[in-house]
Enzyme design. Structure first.
Site, PDB file in Angstrom:
ATOM      1  N   CYS A  31      73.483  -0.976 -17.056  1.00  0.00           N
ATOM      2  CA  CYS A  31      71.902  -0.519 -17.052  1.00  0.00           C
ATOM      3  C   CYS A  31      71.297  -0.930 -18.361  1.00  0.00           C
ATOM      4  O   CYS A  31      70.031  -0.992 -18.297  1.00  0.00           O
ATOM      5  CB  CYS A  31      71.639   0.452 -16.325  1.00  0.00           C
ATOM      6  SG  CYS A  31      72.051   0.606 -14.764  1.00  0.00           S
ATOM      7  N   LYS A  34      68.822  -3.790 -18.500  1.00  0.00           N
ATOM      8  CA  LYS A  34      67.491  -3.880 -17.683  1.00  0.00           C
ATOM      9  C   LYS A  34      66.388  -4.531 -18.662  1.00  0.00           C
ATOM     10  O   LYS A  34      66.467  -4.303 -19.727  1.00  0.00           O
ATOM     11  CB  LYS A  34      67.229  -2.572 -17.191  1.00  0.00           C
ATOM     12  CG  LYS A  34      67.784  -1.953 -16.066  1.00  0.00           C
ATOM     13  CD  LYS A  34      67.303  -0.798 -15.383  1.00  0.00           C
ATOM     14  CE  LYS A  34      67.738  -0.466 -13.936  1.00  0.00           C
ATOM     15  NZ  LYS A  34      66.828   0.784 -13.553  1.00  0.00           N
TER      16      LYS A  34
END
Length: 351
Positions: A31, A34
């Site tokens: 993540c 992102k």
């Protein structure tokens, strides 16, 4: 190419005679890849409130407006139907072992449904694969890991979609169901409510250390692969109505979004926040992702950091992969890390 890991019965690509390191095939990991929150908000500005041209099959309860974890639509019915919860999440390798990467990516995608107070019903795989660089044996292990975790969640996996990509990417689109009157949302926080965090921080810096050195952190992998199902059920049972999960924008980024959407200020006791073993050492040694630094830059104008030092600030903004739930309310077994207060000069206050 692979050896059997005798401790858990699964293949382990971190062995000395297994040269393939998946994290080397991606510019970032998990993540932390992102799009930065500020850039993303600018990109979608003005796209809220657009209604379908045809009559929609249900009432949109949660959409794009507050950047919540998933969309929720109440199905029509004579007395009001249940809410369908829909989400999608995928990312580049966060660990070198393909099976564990699949587990983590599936748990992360399923988490969005749990963060809304829902129960996942069916998922489809999303796979990008550099077919000219990596063997499909590895892709099969990734899918196997995802299938196993979805099975633990009681969620069907009904196929999916794949593309030939320059980087390996994997995740799931997940559909779940929830009680529309008991949704967990990020815009329903109110002053005087405590804040609970159900997984420790530090996943980002440990993953970054793994990518740089090859060190394998079993406790970090198992934390990421753990479902947020029990935490969501405990939050609902305790009467919570406001929650989000902590992923790529870090604790501070996701908490800022919650505070802003709810019109409150969040106060965090940094000494009460749990961290994974080795996380502070990883920050000290410089294993901080660009995503984490962008998170910190984004929240800094809206935050009173008090006496929190730079390492603490970085950990609070650490870009998590498949992190825990951040719940406005007390969750049995989870530490209380702060509270929501009336809106003030800052949306976040660190003590």
């Amino acid at each position: 190419m692979y050896t059997r890991n005798e401790t858990d019965g699964h293949r382990d690509s971190g062995a000395a005679d297994a040269p393939v390191r998946l994290t080397r095939y991606a510019h970032g990991g998990g993540c932390a890849c992102k799009i930065p929150p500020g850039e993303l908000e600018d990109a979608v500005a003005g796209l809220t409130g657009i209604r379908p041209a045809a009559e929609p099959a249900g009432e949109l309860l949660v959409g794009l407006d507050t950047g919540d974890d998933a969309a929720a639509v109440r199905l029509p019915g004579p007395e009001g139907g249940p809410a369908v919860v829909a989400t999608a999440d995928f990312f580049t390798p966060v660990v070198d072992d393909p099976y564990h990467w699949g587990r983590i990516a599936a748990a992360n995608a399923l988490s969005d449904v749990y963060a809304m107070g829902g129960r996942p019903l069916v998922a489809v795989n999303l796979l990008g694969w550099p077919r000219g660089k990596l063997p499909f044996e590895l892709a099969r292990e990734v899918l196997r890991g995802g299938l196993e975790v979805a099975g633990q969640a009681g969620c069907h996996v009904g196929g999916g979609h794949s593309v030939d990509d320059v980087e390996p990417k994997y995740g799931m689109a997940v559909t779940g169901i929830a009680d529309p009157d008991r949704l967990l949302r990020n815009d329903t926080g109110r002053p005087g409510v405590p804040l609970s965090l159900t997984k420790p921080l530090g996943l980002g810096v440990l993953n970054n250390r793994h990518k740089a050195t090859g060190e394998f952190f079993v406790h970090a992998v198992e934390t990421m692969a753990a479902l947020n199902r029990d935490a969501a059920e405990a939050a609902l049972a305790a009467g919570a109505r406001c929650a989000t999960d902590v992923t790529g924008f870090g604790l501070l980024g996701h908490l800022y979004k919650m505070a802003r959407a709810s019109g409150v200020t969040a106060v965090v006791d940094s000494s009460a926040v749990p961290y994974l073993d080795g996380a502070r050492e990883a920050v000290r040694d410089g294993y901080v992702s660009g995503g984490t630094r962008r998170n910190l830059d984004w929240v800094a104008p809206h935050t009173d950091f008090g006496s929190a030092d730079e390492h603490t600030r970085l950990l609070l903004a650490d870009a998590q992969t498949s992190g825990g739930l951040l719940v406005a309310g007390e969750v049995p077994g989870a530490p209380v890390i702060g509270e929501l207060t009336a809106a003030g000069e800052h949306a976040l206050v660190i003590r």
